[in-house]
Design an enzyme around this catalytic site. Sequence first.
Site, PDB file in Angstrom:
ATOM      1  N   LYS A  11       0.830  -1.294  -0.143  1.00 28.61           N
ATOM      2  CA  LYS A  11       0.098   0.080   0.010  1.00 28.61           C
ATOM      3  C   LYS A  11       0.864   1.172   0.012  1.00 28.61           C
ATOM      4  O   LYS A  11       2.150   1.388   0.724  1.00 28.61           O
ATOM      5  CB  LYS A  11      -0.941   0.005   1.120  1.00 28.61           C
ATOM      6  CG  LYS A  11      -0.271   0.198   2.504  1.00 28.61           C
ATOM      7  CD  LYS A  11      -0.292   1.714   3.034  1.00 28.61           C
ATOM      8  CE  LYS A  11       0.745   1.790   4.068  1.00 28.61           C
ATOM      9  NZ  LYS A  11       1.208   3.017   4.761  1.00 28.61           N
ATOM     10  N   ASP A 141      -3.251  -1.628   8.950  1.00 29.81           N
ATOM     11  CA  ASP A 141      -3.145  -1.542   7.488  1.00 29.81           C
ATOM     12  C   ASP A 141      -3.513  -3.023   6.857  1.00 29.81           C
ATOM     13  O   ASP A 141      -3.524  -3.073   5.802  1.00 29.81           O
ATOM     14  CB  ASP A 141      -1.615  -1.426   7.033  1.00 29.81           C
ATOM     15  CG  ASP A 141      -1.141  -0.086   7.236  1.00 29.81           C
ATOM     16  OD1 ASP A 141      -1.931   0.978   7.195  1.00 29.81           O
ATOM     17  OD2 ASP A 141       0.006   0.016   7.401  1.00 29.81           O
TER      18      ASP A 141
HETATM   19  P1  ATP Z   1       4.744  -0.462   9.589  1.00 24.16           P
HETATM   20  O1  ATP Z   1       3.419  -1.188   9.373  1.00 24.16           O
HETATM   21  O2  ATP Z   1       5.346  -0.715  10.944  1.00 24.16           O
HETATM   22  O3  ATP Z   1       4.871   0.903   8.981  1.00 24.16           O
HETATM   23  P2  ATP Z   1       6.246  -1.428   7.148  1.00 24.16           P
HETATM   24  O4  ATP Z   1       5.225  -1.237   6.226  1.00 24.16           O
HETATM   25  O5  ATP Z   1       7.260  -0.076   7.348  1.00 24.16           O
HETATM   26  O6  ATP Z   1       5.369  -1.540   8.686  1.00 24.16           O
HETATM   27  P3  ATP Z   1       6.806  -4.097   7.124  1.00 24.16           P
HETATM   28  O7  ATP Z   1       7.504  -4.716   6.154  1.00 24.16           O
HETATM   29  O8  ATP Z   1       5.317  -4.541   7.285  1.00 24.16           O
HETATM   30  O9  ATP Z   1       7.103  -2.513   7.081  1.00 24.16           O
HETATM   31  O10 ATP Z   1       7.755  -4.430   8.602  1.00 24.16           O
HETATM   32  C1  ATP Z   1       7.724  -3.659   9.772  1.00 24.16           C
HETATM   33  C2  ATP Z   1       8.250  -4.751  10.693  1.00 24.16           C
HETATM   34  O11 ATP Z   1       7.449  -5.781  11.175  1.00 24.16           O
HETATM   35  C3  ATP Z   1       9.598  -5.293  10.480  1.00 24.16           C
HETATM   36  O12 ATP Z   1      10.739  -4.843  10.728  1.00 24.16           O
HETATM   37  C4  ATP Z   1       9.339  -6.995  11.116  1.00 24.16           C
HETATM   38  O13 ATP Z   1      10.081  -6.694  12.437  1.00 24.16           O
HETATM   39  C5  ATP Z   1       7.794  -6.969  11.718  1.00 24.16           C
HETATM   40  N1  ATP Z   1       7.105  -7.956  10.814  1.00 24.16           N
HETATM   41  C6  ATP Z   1       6.499  -8.957  11.441  1.00 24.16           C
HETATM   42  N2  ATP Z   1       5.790  -9.629  10.483  1.00 24.16           N
HETATM   43  C7  ATP Z   1       6.452  -9.622   9.469  1.00 24.16           C
HETATM   44  C8  ATP Z   1       6.337  -9.867   8.141  1.00 24.16           C
HETATM   45  N3  ATP Z   1       5.336 -10.905   7.942  1.00 24.16           N
HETATM   46  N4  ATP Z   1       7.019  -9.303   7.150  1.00 24.16           N
HETATM   47  C9  ATP Z   1       7.714  -8.311   7.542  1.00 24.16           C
HETATM   48  N5  ATP Z   1       8.006  -7.692   8.588  1.00 24.16           N
HETATM   49  C10 ATP Z   1       7.181  -8.343   9.605  1.00 24.16           C
END
Ligand code: ATP
Length: 298
Positions: A11, A141
């Site tokens: 997203k 999200d």
């Molecule tokens: P946020 O929702 O915190 O903004 P983001 O979109 O920046 O997240 P994600 O790739 O979702 O980034 O990863 C955020 C953190 O979530 C990672 O650093 C990790 O520690 C944790 N995490 C938990 N489950 C997952 C998953 N399935 N894939 C990636 N990261 C995960």
Amino acid sequence: MAEVTVQAPAKINLHLGVGGVRPDGFHPLATAYQAISLSSRVTARDASTWSLTCTGRDGVDVAGVPLDDSNLALRAGRLLATHAGVDRAAALHLDKGIPVAGGLAGGSADAAATLVACNELWDLKLSRETLAELAAELGSDVPFGLYGGSASGHGRGEEVEPLTDAGRYQWVVLTFDFGVSTPAAYAEFDVLHAGSEVPEPEIPPALIKALADGSVDGLAAALGNDLQPATLRLRPDLAVPLTAGREASALAALVSGSGPTCLFLVRDAEHGAQVAAALADFGHARLASGPVPGAEVL
Ligand code: ATP
């Protein structure tokens, strides 16, 4: 069924409106989401115990992905089994095409895909609405990962309503090998707004109209992110690629969510390749298009 593979999208926030912090620390949001063509694929296989493996594709580095019980995909699978009252497990494999910790909701996409995959694998026949309620328990999200398209998000972002979108937009998505902590960005937002009345957040009517018209120029003029000044205070160096993208003729450039990922709206794939080339020294530039559907069985 012995095995199901589901794809779910990344997203981006076309607009992120942030309200003043409430006493419980919560910031009310009014955001417009768009699902883009970077995606995660989750394969769920019937198994007697839970397990998780993970690979990255298209240059995605998965070193930071936890493989223990904190992984959002495992949490999603377990939550679904508990909710449905079934004593089932699955072997999950995540194939991630969404950069990790980039503000692109990659973990949320994995969770949304897992809900759909296990619903299918176990033949539970739960509706999207029921899955969306479970999704909201996992993270703000996650419901959008189920719906995809272009949508508004209110509350913490979990109250998702589709937005009419007649367009197809091309983006350059620039990711970096460093992260920005989402709580730190909100804390900086609070510092910037200390002592002032922050208006109720809203999605600009011009943005809703631009999507309904499918107008790329209208969208370029209406994109926005209330968190961007806070993120730029934490990472002033992000101003350099944003300026470089505009100078390379991107129609608009902004930080996605709390960052650090930066988004550049372009006219078409050829224009995107030209803008991406100008950004190559700053991070990893990928071309993507949107809107795309939410989690779907492949
Ligand atoms: P946020 O929702 O915190 O903004 P983001 O979109 O920046 O997240 P994600 O790739 O979702 O980034 O990863 C955020 C953190 O979530 C990672 O650093 C990790 O520690 C944790 N995490 C938990 N489950 C997952 C998953 N399935 N894939 C990636 N990261 C995960």
